[in-house]
Design a protein around this motif. Structure first.
Motif, mmCIF file in Angstrom:
data_model
loop_
_atom_site.group_PDB
_atom_site.id
_atom_site.type_symbol
_atom_site.label_atom_id
_atom_site.label_comp_id
_atom_site.label_asym_id
_atom_site.label_seq_id
_atom_site.Cartn_x
_atom_site.Cartn_y
_atom_site.Cartn_z
ATOM 1 N N TYR A 33 0.823 -1.210 0.000
ATOM 2 C CA TYR A 33 0.000 0.000 0.000
ATOM 3 C C TYR A 33 0.855 1.257 0.000
ATOM 4 O O TYR A 33 0.546 2.239 -0.676
ATOM 5 N N PHE B 111 -3.446 -1.339 -5.186
ATOM 6 C CA PHE B 111 -4.654 -1.106 -4.384
ATOM 7 C C PHE B 111 -5.738 -2.147 -4.686
ATOM 8 O O PHE B 111 -6.379 -2.670 -3.779
ATOM 9 N N ASP C 26 -11.171 5.922 -7.057
ATOM 10 C CA ASP C 26 -9.916 6.658 -7.153
ATOM 11 C C ASP C 26 -9.333 6.517 -8.561
ATOM 12 O O ASP C 26 -8.800 7.474 -9.127
ATOM 13 N N SER D 290 -7.800 6.452 -0.063
ATOM 14 C CA SER D 290 -7.505 5.133 -0.621
ATOM 15 C C SER D 290 -6.519 4.377 0.270
ATOM 16 O O SER D 290 -6.717 3.193 0.555
ATOM 17 N N HIS E 131 -11.403 1.979 -4.124
ATOM 18 C CA HIS E 131 -10.187 2.118 -4.936
ATOM 19 C C HIS E 131 -10.548 2.376 -6.401
ATOM 20 O O HIS E 131 -9.863 3.121 -7.096
ATOM 21 N N HIS F 150 -2.496 1.776 -9.451
ATOM 22 C CA HIS F 150 -3.655 1.563 -8.577
ATOM 23 C C HIS F 150 -4.187 0.139 -8.713
ATOM 24 O O HIS F 150 -4.539 -0.498 -7.727
#
Lengths: 125, 180
Positions: free
Chosen positions: A25, A73, B163, B55, B160, A69
């Motif tokens: 992260y 994520f 985002d 996030s 997420h 991302h």
């Protein structure tokens, strides 16, 4: 990767997709900050003289950040859900590209061909 | 989880269509204000920071959830919610400011497509925040049960994903708008 004590009883719920780690992260966050700061700086300072070049560069930064991302994520990989989530993603990306480029391409040419009409309108009082 | 992922992909297509609409209509100002007259990049940078921070705090909530720490999970979820609310407040301030200056959705095709695209993203964040509060209540009542973990994981993907969409918004709408 995080310790997964209950992998046996709920592993099937997410097909073994990891939840990521603190380090993952953090890496994703730092990369995102850098990949956000540079395009903002490029536009705000006008570091690149050519506007078209700036646009291409910031779009490239956006694409890289979206991948960052996805990986750090959203934990996308070819293994999660037996590969089906990746397949759905690829299918969606193909549709997105068709929708975006198709619309922009068609409408750009339509606008270009309508230009004389538009020009006449402007000359009207 | 795969089902929820497929839902997100369908959401992705909705946003793709709104982006396409903005791409097609975004240059038609109808002699009204252009992006340069309206957008405040400092504000957008702050907004982007809020969403990015939310996030990573959601990520921390998931890590503490994995360890079964209820209080810490709730705390990180609360922080995430606050960043979400900060994002929404800034966006509403921006919208109010634009409407006050006469840049309403009715003004031009550019503004119609702008408010539709950015507003849809804002609505998603709003519903995500409502969902977040709902799940915090669930966790407070029933703890980190199997069902609650799965719900939190779905919301994690949703959050997420928003985002990710925002990356497209700030690049395509705000930054490229200032280059026009």
């Amino acid at each position: 990767m995080s310790a997964h004590d209950h992998a046996a009883d709920h592993g099937h719920a997410h097909g073994g997709a990891a939840h990521g780690s603190f380090r993952g992260y953090l890496i994703g966050f730092v990369l995102s900050v850098i990949l956000t700061a540079i395009p903002f700086w490029l536009v705000m300072s006008g570091a690149i003289d050519n506007k078209q070049a700036t646009a291409i560069v910031i779009m490239a930064f956006a694409v890289v950040q979206i991948v960052v991302h996805m990986v750090f994520f959203l934990h996308m990989n070819t293994a999660s859900e037996g590969g089906w989530s990746m397949l759905a993603l690829i299918f969606t990306l193909i549709l997105v590209v068709i929708v975006l480029t198709g619309s922009l391409w068609v409408m750009y040419h339509l606008n270009a061909n309508m230009m004389p009409g538009l020009h006449d309108m402007r000359e009207m009082p | 989880m795969l089902g929820f992922w497929l839902y997100l992909m369908s959401d992705c297509l909705i946003f793709a269509m709104l982006f396409a609409a903005y791409g097609v209509l975004g240059g038609n100002y109808a002699a009204g204000p252009a992006p340069k007259d309206l957008f405040d990049l400092d504000l957008v940078a702050v907004n982007t920071t809020m969403l990015l921070l939310s996030s990573i705090t959601y990520g921390f909530a998931m890590l503490t959830m994995d360890k079964g720490r209820v209080a810490a999970t709730q705390a990180w979820l609360a922080v995430t919610g606050l960043f979400g609310l900060a994002f929404l407040s800034i966006e509403l301030y921006e919208f109010a400011h634009m409407i006050h200056e006469g840049a309403t959705p009715q003004r031009s095709a550019f503004l119609s497509s702008f408010f539709t695209l950015v507003g849809t993203h804002g609505l998603h964040v709003t519903f995500g925040t409502v969902w977040l509060v709902t799940l915090m209540t669930q966790v407070a009542r029933f703890g980190l049960t199997e069902a609650n973990r799965r719900r939190l994981m779905c919301l994690s993907m949703f959050w997420h994903f928003l985002d990710v969409v925002w990356i497209g918004v700030f690049t395509f709408v705000y930054l490229m708008g200032m280059l026009r």
